[in-house]
Design a protein around this motif. Structure first.
Motif: not given
Ligand SMILES: Nc1ncnc2c1ncn2[C@@H]1O[C@H](COP(=O)(O)OP(=O)(O)O)[C@@H](O)[C@H]1O
Ligand SMILES: [Mg+2]
Lengths: 281, 322
Positions: B47-49, B87-89, B170-173
């Protein structure tokens, strides 16, 4: 947009805690120096009691502190942002990586310039008020080791200050390149300081043993400060050792300028290329 | 209109020791204006990639991504000008205040200032509004180092929205957000999408909170997109849902409710959704409807909760070799 990116980078630098430390060091240095300058000026020192010599001597003392500060600053420009992850939100802006790299470097160079000139101005004005100027005094210098020329003390003083500032820039560019490529500020600071310590520093025997050899003339540390080549300062060991000669064996100003341009271009090219191509992870 | 188009994107990471890892394998999808799409998959699915490739933080090995028609590699600046993302953190400058951070991001973003309005004043108002929207206004002058993860996440969301992007990623928001925060985020996201037409892509490995947020779901596993389905196809949870396509909706509802312990609900012009505790006897219902003279032209079983879909699909793909 470039202006706003640049301003943003300058603001990041101004927030650094190191600036306060540097301010204290410079403040104390000026204070102590003002008290002892008269004692330093002796017949053998070749100095006279005037604002110009007061300034140039002080500057030659603080320039090493400034160089190290500049190195630490430049080494972390990208390295810290990669390490802390803050680079991501920056790279999500509509700003090309080339623009960002340019803004970062330029911000650091401008910032160090402002510091250097600020301190110089304070010291010069103090010297002027206390000792008066001998700026128009004629001085005889040697260009490129073989061409005598005549100029004034003002030009010699400020010319040398300018060229030393250029050498600070050179080390900053190298520190920026290493820090960015390795994404490691500490490594960059250590490597650049070793590079900067050059031929006079006893801890680095390898480099020390190069003094007086032909290799010396191509070293980064020999050529970063060009003031020796135009007779404005003597900073290189002679063959005989111990006697100062303005120019390394076999060297000349054209070679020095060409080499520095080559080294710095290579460092910058590598930095731009890698920043542009590298994935941010 | 498709705001985001991802076409045949493959991303290979070169690892130390010459090994390579295909983190994304021929992934294609698009996200339309006003659509909220959930991007879900287990940790390490890619996902993040994928999000890094969309935002240009990473460059795909092959394939292409466009945002509002701009290629994210060849026209990066124009593409990214339409994107807001975390993205991520949510790493902002810890030694600066939230206000300061947002001012900085605003200063290097493409923000359209209405003519006749002073830029600085406009942006200050915009930032104040954003801070209120994410509930950080009262703490705007605190250094971010004093923030909890949830507060940092909210600041990250404000950061993402600052240039009024057409695509919000939103990556893992929801990491670090409490249930209250998750609900607030959901409201913010749905309002942006449904009232302002923003296209939204939200990734998560947790599904419960996304189920009520998204209009569509993309399932990714081991770098492959394994499913793409609309939220309509996902049921409310317990039991089975059957959807009948019929010619007379009113009559069908009456027939089902008279004969079975089930709830029948009309959907649109010609469909009826039948919900019952336990299993709905599809064959019997069908038979009764036909007997009553209702023409049944279609029947499908609705997926249960997103969680079930997720588990069943990811188990199905469990034998995939990367
Ligand atoms: N920079 C990288 N170098 C090598 N492998 C990576 C890198 N980033 C991610 N990966 C690998 O790619 C895969 C997908 O990771 P990621 O996209 O972070 O998954 P997700 O966000 O779905 O949890 C994982 O196997 C991960 O280990
Ligand atoms: Mg992830």
């Amino acid at each position: 947009m470039f202006g706003r990116v640049l301003l943003g980078e300058i603001r990041k630098l101004i927030r650094k805690r190191g600036l306060i430390v540097l301010g204290v060091i410079f403040g104390l240095a000026i204070l102590i120096y003002a008290l002892i300058f008269n004692e330093i000026v002796t017949d053998e020192s070749g100095l006279t009691v005037c604002a110009e010599d007061f300034t140039s001597l002080f500057y030659s003392l603080v320039v090493s502190v400034l160089t190290i500060y500049g190195i630490v600053l430049a080494a972390g420009l990208y390295a810290e942002e990669y390490k802390r992850g803050t680079i991501k939100f920056v790279m999500l802006r509509p700003v090309s990586r080339t623009t960002l790299t340019t803004a970062k470097l330029l911000a650091a160079l401008l910032y160090v310039t402002a510091l250097a000139l600020g301190v110089t101005l304070i010291v010069f004005l103090y010297g002027l008020a206390r000792y008066g100027s001998s700026g128009s005094t004629a001085v005889d210098l040697v260009f490129n080791g073989d061409t005598p020329y005549s100029t004034t003390l003002s030009i010699k003083t400020f010319g040398a200050i300018g060229l030393k500032l250029l050498s600070v820039y050179a080390f900053m560019i190298v520190a920026f390149a290493i820090g960015t490529l390795a994404k490691n500020k500490t490594l960059s600071v250590v490597l650049t300081i070793i590079l900067q310590a050059g031929i006079f520093s006893t801890p680095f025997m390898l480099v020390d043993s190069l003094a007086g050899t032909e290799i010396q003339k191509v070293l980064f540390s020999t050529n970063a400060d060009l003031s020796g080549y135009i007779g404005m300062s003597a900073s290189v060991l002679d063959d005989a050792g111990g006697i100062f000669s303005a120019i390394p064996k076999g060297g000349n100003i054209y070679l020095a300028v060409g080499l520095m341009a080559g080294y710095l271009t290579a460092a910058l090219l590598a930095t731009y290329l890698v920043v542009n191509k590298r994935d941010v992870v | 209109m498709a705001i985001l188009e991802v076409k045949n994107v493959t991303k290979v990471y070169n690892k130390r020791g010459g090994r390579s890892l295909t983190a994304l394998n021929d992934v294609s999808f698009s996200v339309d204006e006003g659509e909220v799409v959930g991007f879900i998959g287990p940790n390490g699915a890619g996902k993040s990639t994928c999000i890094k490739c969309i935002t240009g933080l990473a460059t795909q090995t092959s394939g292409s991504v466009t945002v509002c028609g701009f290629d994210t590699v060849k026209e990066h600046v124009d593409a990214i000008a339409n994107v807001g993302a975390i993205i991520e953190n949510p790493d902002t400058y810890l030694n600066r205040t939230a206000l300061d951070n947002l001012r900085y991001y605003a200063s290097i973003s493409r923000i359209e200032v209405p003519s006749g309005t002073e830029r600085k004043a406009y942006i200050n108002d915009l930032i104040d509004d954003l801070l209120r929207q994410v509930g950080l206004y009262d703490r705007r002058n605190d250094k971010v180092s004093k923030y909890s993860l949830g507060m940092k996440q909210r600041l990250g969301i404000a950061q993402a929205m600052i240039a009024k992007p057409k695509l919000l990623i939103l990556d893992e928001p929801t990491n670090g957000l409490d249930p209250m925060g998750i609900r607030e985020m959901r409201d913010v996201v749905r309002t942006l999408a449904h009232e302002q037409g923003v296209a939204v892509l939200i990734s998560s490995h947790g599904l419960a909170e996304l189920q009520q947020t998204c209009d569509r779901f993309l399932l990714i596993r081991s770098g492959r997109l394994i499913a793409d389905f609309s939220a309509d196809e996902v049921g409310e949870g317990e039991g089975t849902d059957l959807v009948f396509t019929v010619d007379d909706v009113q009559k069908a509802v009456a027939v089902v409710e008279q004969n079975f312990e089930a709830k029948a609900k009309p959907i649109g012009e010609n469909r009826v959704e039948v919900t019952s505790e336990g299993n709905s006897p599809a064959a019997e219902i069908n038979e009764k409807l036909v007997q009553a003279g209702v023409r049944v032209s279609g029947l499908y079983e609705k997926r249960k909760s997103l969680e079930d879909v997720f588990v069943s699909l990811t188990e199905k793909g469990a034998n995939d070799v990367r």
